[in-house]
Design an enzyme around this catalytic site. Structure first.
Site, mmCIF file in Angstrom:
data_model
loop_
_atom_site.group_PDB
_atom_site.id
_atom_site.type_symbol
_atom_site.label_atom_id
_atom_site.label_comp_id
_atom_site.label_asym_id
_atom_site.label_seq_id
_atom_site.Cartn_x
_atom_site.Cartn_y
_atom_site.Cartn_z
ATOM 1 N N ASP A 63 65.242 24.224 36.442
ATOM 2 C CA ASP A 63 65.344 25.674 36.292
ATOM 3 C C ASP A 63 64.294 26.242 35.349
ATOM 4 O O ASP A 63 63.588 25.513 34.659
ATOM 5 C CB ASP A 63 66.746 26.068 35.798
ATOM 6 C CG ASP A 63 67.285 25.123 34.726
ATOM 7 O OD1 ASP A 63 66.484 24.621 33.921
ATOM 8 O OD2 ASP A 63 68.504 24.880 34.703
ATOM 9 N N ASN A 129 81.079 25.282 30.594
ATOM 10 C CA ASN A 129 81.849 25.831 31.720
ATOM 11 C C ASN A 129 81.663 24.999 32.989
ATOM 12 O O ASN A 129 82.060 25.428 34.072
ATOM 13 C CB ASN A 129 81.470 27.295 31.970
ATOM 14 C CG ASN A 129 80.011 27.474 32.377
ATOM 15 O OD1 ASN A 129 79.249 26.512 32.465
ATOM 16 N ND2 ASN A 129 79.614 28.713 32.617
ATOM 17 N N HIS A 131 78.754 24.090 34.322
ATOM 18 C CA HIS A 131 77.565 24.363 35.140
ATOM 19 C C HIS A 131 76.586 23.189 35.110
ATOM 20 O O HIS A 131 76.516 22.443 34.137
ATOM 21 C CB HIS A 131 76.895 25.690 34.756
ATOM 22 C CG HIS A 131 76.093 25.686 33.494
ATOM 23 N ND1 HIS A 131 76.160 26.718 32.581
ATOM 24 C CD2 HIS A 131 75.174 24.821 32.980
ATOM 25 C CE1 HIS A 131 75.326 26.475 31.579
ATOM 26 N NE2 HIS A 131 74.718 25.329 31.807
ATOM 27 N N GLU A 136 76.350 28.484 37.957
ATOM 28 C CA GLU A 136 77.536 28.886 37.221
ATOM 29 C C GLU A 136 78.792 28.726 38.090
ATOM 30 O O GLU A 136 78.703 28.587 39.312
ATOM 31 C CB GLU A 136 77.390 30.342 36.774
ATOM 32 C CG GLU A 136 76.147 30.629 35.929
ATOM 33 C CD GLU A 136 76.255 30.116 34.494
ATOM 34 O OE1 GLU A 136 77.219 29.404 34.182
ATOM 35 O OE2 GLU A 136 75.374 30.441 33.682
#
Length: 234
Positions: A63, A129, A131, A136
């Site tokens: 990313d 979380n 990810h 996400e």
């Protein structure tokens, strides 16, 4: 899914390096998928010290922030250059272009790169979380490289890298979950107590888009490397 629990981040990073070194030395690893953030920093430091020859290895990255130039100290281009590329020679290295003006074209360009350079080992971290990359919770499992709106929790976790909170980017380009799952082998690294719940959901929970990393249960060759704290809820 193979689970390896180690004493600390250094021991876990060395274990990951062993797998990578073996793959490169045997000739099985031509393309190495890399992650960013604090999790793989020790792995990269150990890789720099390693005698393994990487000059015939191509790298891809998961990313990049939208809107940041490659020479911006907060960009992942800059991060990779500082930690690894300036210290270890690779054949070629690819990251999404954060300055691309056409998001759709940039995502298609990056998918073309991934098809030309199939990933042999993909290194992953995991968010609190669940990810992976910047995928996400709620991201479809069939997603390819795409432009992502970063959640508040992800921006909160990353704000420590920026001088001001308002400087934290709101968007990123990220390999999709399907793009990640196309890797032949995946090494998931997680260190620290704050990752324990996400690891529990990843390994023991249902495969569900609300914990993106849980999809790794469906991959044929995943090694999860944890320290004792990240493994504390298993």
């Amino acid at each position: 899914m193979q689970l390896i629990t180690t004493e600390n981040k250094l021991a876990g990073s060395k274990k990951a390096l062993e797998i990578i070194e073996k793959g490169i030395t045997s000739g099985e690893v031509n393309t190495l998928g890399l992650a960013t953030g604090s999790t793989p920093e020790t792995l990269y430091a150990e890789l720099v010290k390693s005698d393994v020859d990487t000059k015939n290895v191509t790298t891809t990255n998961l990313d990049e922030y939208v809107g940041l130039a490659a020479n911006d100290p907060n960009s992942y281009h800059y991060y990779m250059n500082e930690l690894l590329f300036s210290k270890k020679a690779f054949k070629e290295s690819f990251l999404p272009n954060g300055e691309a003006t056409d998001a759709e074209a940039e995502c298609a360009r990056y998918e073309e790169i991934l098809s030309e350079h199939p990933i042999d080992i993909q290194v992953l971290g995991i968010g609190t979380n669940g990810h992976i990359g910047f995928n996400e919770p709620g991201t479809p499992f069939d997603s390819l490289t795409h432009k992502v709106v970063l959640t508040d929790s992800t921006r909160e976790a990353n704000k420590r890298f920026f001088e001001r909170e308002e400087d934290v980017p709101t968007h990123a380009y990220s390999m999709g979950i399907k793009s990640i799952m196309n890797a032949k082998k995946i090494i998931l690294l997680a260190f620290g107590e704050n990752k324990a719940q996400a690891i529990k959901e990843t390994i023991k929970g249902p495969v569900d888009v609300n914990c993106p990393a849980s999809v790794l249960q469906n991959h044929p060759d995943v090694t999860v490397i944890l320290d004792n704290e990240a493994a504390s809820l298993l």
